[in-house]
Design an enzyme around this catalytic site. Sequence first.
Site, mmCIF file in Angstrom:
data_model
loop_
_atom_site.group_PDB
_atom_site.id
_atom_site.type_symbol
_atom_site.label_atom_id
_atom_site.label_comp_id
_atom_site.label_asym_id
_atom_site.label_seq_id
_atom_site.Cartn_x
_atom_site.Cartn_y
_atom_site.Cartn_z
ATOM 1 N N CYS A 1 13.812 11.414 6.236
ATOM 2 C CA CYS A 1 14.126 10.945 7.391
ATOM 3 C C CYS A 1 15.448 11.142 8.281
ATOM 4 O O CYS A 1 15.741 11.093 9.406
ATOM 5 C CB CYS A 1 14.292 9.394 7.424
ATOM 6 N N GLY B 1 7.657 5.089 7.607
ATOM 7 C CA GLY B 1 6.510 6.199 7.865
ATOM 8 C C GLY B 1 6.918 6.967 9.084
ATOM 9 O O GLY B 1 7.857 6.822 10.008
ATOM 10 N N GLY C 1 3.896 4.026 12.876
ATOM 11 C CA GLY C 1 4.516 3.174 13.709
ATOM 12 C C GLY C 1 3.865 2.251 14.772
ATOM 13 O O GLY C 1 4.393 1.270 14.821
ATOM 14 N N LYS D 1 0.832 -1.233 -0.045
ATOM 15 C CA LYS D 1 -0.059 -0.187 -0.161
ATOM 16 C C LYS D 1 0.620 0.808 0.250
ATOM 17 O O LYS D 1 1.737 1.775 1.058
ATOM 18 C CB LYS D 1 -1.104 0.070 0.681
ATOM 19 N N GLU E 1 10.288 16.328 14.960
ATOM 20 C CA GLU E 1 10.653 16.509 13.190
ATOM 21 C C GLU E 1 9.624 17.225 13.080
ATOM 22 O O GLU E 1 8.815 16.702 12.840
ATOM 23 C CB GLU E 1 10.845 14.586 13.390
HETATM 24 P P1 NAD Z 1 2.767 8.581 7.855
HETATM 25 O O1 NAD Z 1 3.324 7.696 8.912
HETATM 26 O O2 NAD Z 1 2.195 9.444 7.984
HETATM 27 O O3 NAD Z 1 2.218 7.138 6.604
HETATM 28 C C1 NAD Z 1 3.346 6.563 5.867
HETATM 29 C C2 NAD Z 1 2.160 5.450 5.641
HETATM 30 O O4 NAD Z 1 1.343 4.900 7.055
HETATM 31 C C3 NAD Z 1 1.381 6.148 4.258
HETATM 32 O O5 NAD Z 1 1.117 5.153 3.502
HETATM 33 C C4 NAD Z 1 0.080 6.077 5.353
HETATM 34 O O6 NAD Z 1 -1.488 5.630 4.564
HETATM 35 C C5 NAD Z 1 -0.053 4.546 5.610
HETATM 36 N N1 NAD Z 1 -0.961 5.468 7.295
HETATM 37 C C6 NAD Z 1 -0.715 6.623 7.690
HETATM 38 N N2 NAD Z 1 -2.138 6.080 8.694
HETATM 39 C C7 NAD Z 1 -1.988 4.245 9.136
HETATM 40 C C8 NAD Z 1 -2.371 3.976 9.900
HETATM 41 N N3 NAD Z 1 -3.499 3.981 10.462
HETATM 42 N N4 NAD Z 1 -2.592 2.619 9.606
HETATM 43 C C9 NAD Z 1 -2.282 1.998 8.436
HETATM 44 N N5 NAD Z 1 -0.649 3.154 8.030
HETATM 45 C C10 NAD Z 1 -1.259 4.304 7.574
HETATM 46 O O7 NAD Z 1 4.003 9.023 6.907
HETATM 47 P P2 NAD Z 1 4.073 9.962 5.734
HETATM 48 O O8 NAD Z 1 3.883 11.194 6.181
HETATM 49 O O9 NAD Z 1 3.702 9.563 4.517
HETATM 50 O O10 NAD Z 1 5.982 10.278 6.287
HETATM 51 C C11 NAD Z 1 7.039 10.864 7.195
HETATM 52 C C12 NAD Z 1 7.763 10.086 7.909
HETATM 53 O O11 NAD Z 1 8.197 9.035 7.569
HETATM 54 C C13 NAD Z 1 8.454 11.283 8.924
HETATM 55 O O12 NAD Z 1 8.514 10.621 10.200
HETATM 56 C C14 NAD Z 1 10.051 9.740 8.289
HETATM 57 O O13 NAD Z 1 11.318 10.610 9.260
HETATM 58 C C15 NAD Z 1 9.251 8.600 8.295
HETATM 59 N N6 NAD Z 1 10.645 8.580 6.957
HETATM 60 C C16 NAD Z 1 11.068 7.273 7.938
HETATM 61 C C17 NAD Z 1 12.050 6.443 6.973
HETATM 62 C C18 NAD Z 1 12.693 5.874 7.533
HETATM 63 O O14 NAD Z 1 13.641 4.528 7.126
HETATM 64 N N7 NAD Z 1 13.594 6.322 8.947
HETATM 65 C C19 NAD Z 1 12.356 6.819 5.366
HETATM 66 C C20 NAD Z 1 11.419 7.640 5.233
HETATM 67 C C21 NAD Z 1 10.819 8.540 5.820
#
Ligand code: NAD
Length: 495
Positions: A286, A230, A235, A177, A387
């Site tokens: 990230c 994410g 998470g 997804k 962040e």
């Molecule tokens: P997000 O957590 O909002 O979304 C990530 C994914 O989770 C998306 O596909 C989203 O649709 C899904 N999601 C949202 N709510 C959900 C739920 N309740 N249940 C299951 N899935 C859900 O993050 P974002 O805004 O897409 O990305 C930014 C974040 O990601 C930042 O915090 C960044 O640091 C982190 N990030 C981390 C890494 C790493 O490897 N450590 C890499 C890239 C991004």
Amino acid sequence: MGSPKVYKNLINGQWVESKSGKTYENLNPADQSDVVGVFQKSNADDVKDAIDAASDAYKKWRLFPAPKRGEIIYRIAARLEAEKEELSQEMTREMGKIIAETRGDTQEAIDMTYYMAGEGRRLFGQTTPSEMPNKFNMTVRQPLGVCSFITPWNFPMAIPSWKSMPALICGNTIVIKPATETPLSVVNFARVCLEEGLPPGVLNVVTGSGAALGEPLMNNPAVKIVSFTGSTEVGRKISEACATNFKHCCLEMGGKNIQIVMDDANLELAVDGALWGSFGTTGQRCTATSRIICQKGIYKKFVEALAKRAESLKIGNGLDESVQMGPCVNKGQLETVLSYVEIGKNEGAKLITGGDHLTGGDYDKGFFVQPTIFGDVTQKMRIWKEEIFGPVVGVGMFDTLDQAIEMANDTIYGLSASIFTQDVNNAYTAMRDVYTGIFYVNAPTIGAETHMPFGGTKETGNGHREASMAALDVFSEWKSIYVDFSGALQRPQID
Ligand code: NAD
């Protein structure tokens, strides 16, 4: 312009509409009049169909010889390479980062795919002597089954490839997804996989919102592992949901990465590193540099030089090759950035440059903000701790290396850090004592390579690493096998 293209879910090798009958438009963050495509707003039934297809496909895929899996994966890599430019252009349109960076994102997917294709002829286990006579011990990797992937928008193809390729080479099947903002790059990736011979059902894509699809992706008993990249907030929810059923769960989450600049640093290099680390990908990595600390003697010169460079960055639509920083990914992200600018000002940080929403002319079409630098940042401030995920960096000051290391570790996150110094003793001390998953010497906090483990400590991750050989440990389980050819019962630790 004709009507925008409609993209479908990939389930069991077929492109299908969502059972919800609903779709959503994906708009270019640099130009909201540009509709990148229309995507399926999927529901729990679509997720179930995708998981059922992946479960079915797993029965054969796990038994398909790994070197043969590797041959398909190799062809996928070659095809991604052939389509690199087109894939990157489309990625800039949907995500906003500049074309040089989306070429890098696609390249990362290519590198990961070639790398894991080669693993098809390795996937090494160990053989080791038994403590008993006429007995043979070995270990083999076994796949887990169906994997659910939930991926973010900032690396629209690289991150899905980091998860998919090690999972596939180990013999697992997948449901992805993608982030709501960047489905096209995953649809493109899946199309290439399908066209290059990945069997139906081995890789499935369901687009739509995380809030709606998260639960069915996590709670289906056929899913053996959830791999998520994410925010730490989401998470944590995934970790809790998986804990109940002991489902494997690999989490890559937020960061608050720091660059340490010692008095003896090469100033120009440290400024180059900070500029790229802080404002590359509009700060939406990230691993982005969001904290910088300078030793007292270099602080003033460094801040002046960095501000000058930040002010000269060309901001605009990332498809223009001369543009150096693109927009924020969406309105919400822009508003978050602007709110942190206010927070920083109110808590007493010194706004050195930037901080404004860019408007007028083409800027009105998208979500543009100035690269922003705060000085006099202290450890009590929210802009030090939280962040921001945008082009905002705070600069603070320290006296000694010990203090710098204490400040570096003063965060709930532990993804990446770097030190700029000409002194080998400083470099090795910081390398050892800064508690992150990734550390750079004389390089910015961003810039991972696919054959190195990727991930973080503390609230950045849950102990796993992506990329490299470490990814194989996420997507396989060890089986220890004992073959006794003595013809007699032999009891370890007893006989
Ligand atoms: P997000 O957590 O909002 O979304 C990530 C994914 O989770 C998306 O596909 C989203 O649709 C899904 N999601 C949202 N709510 C959900 C739920 N309740 N249940 C299951 N899935 C859900 O993050 P974002 O805004 O897409 O990305 C930014 C974040 O990601 C930042 O915090 C960044 O640091 C982190 N990030 C981390 C890494 C790493 O490897 N450590 C890499 C890239 C991004």
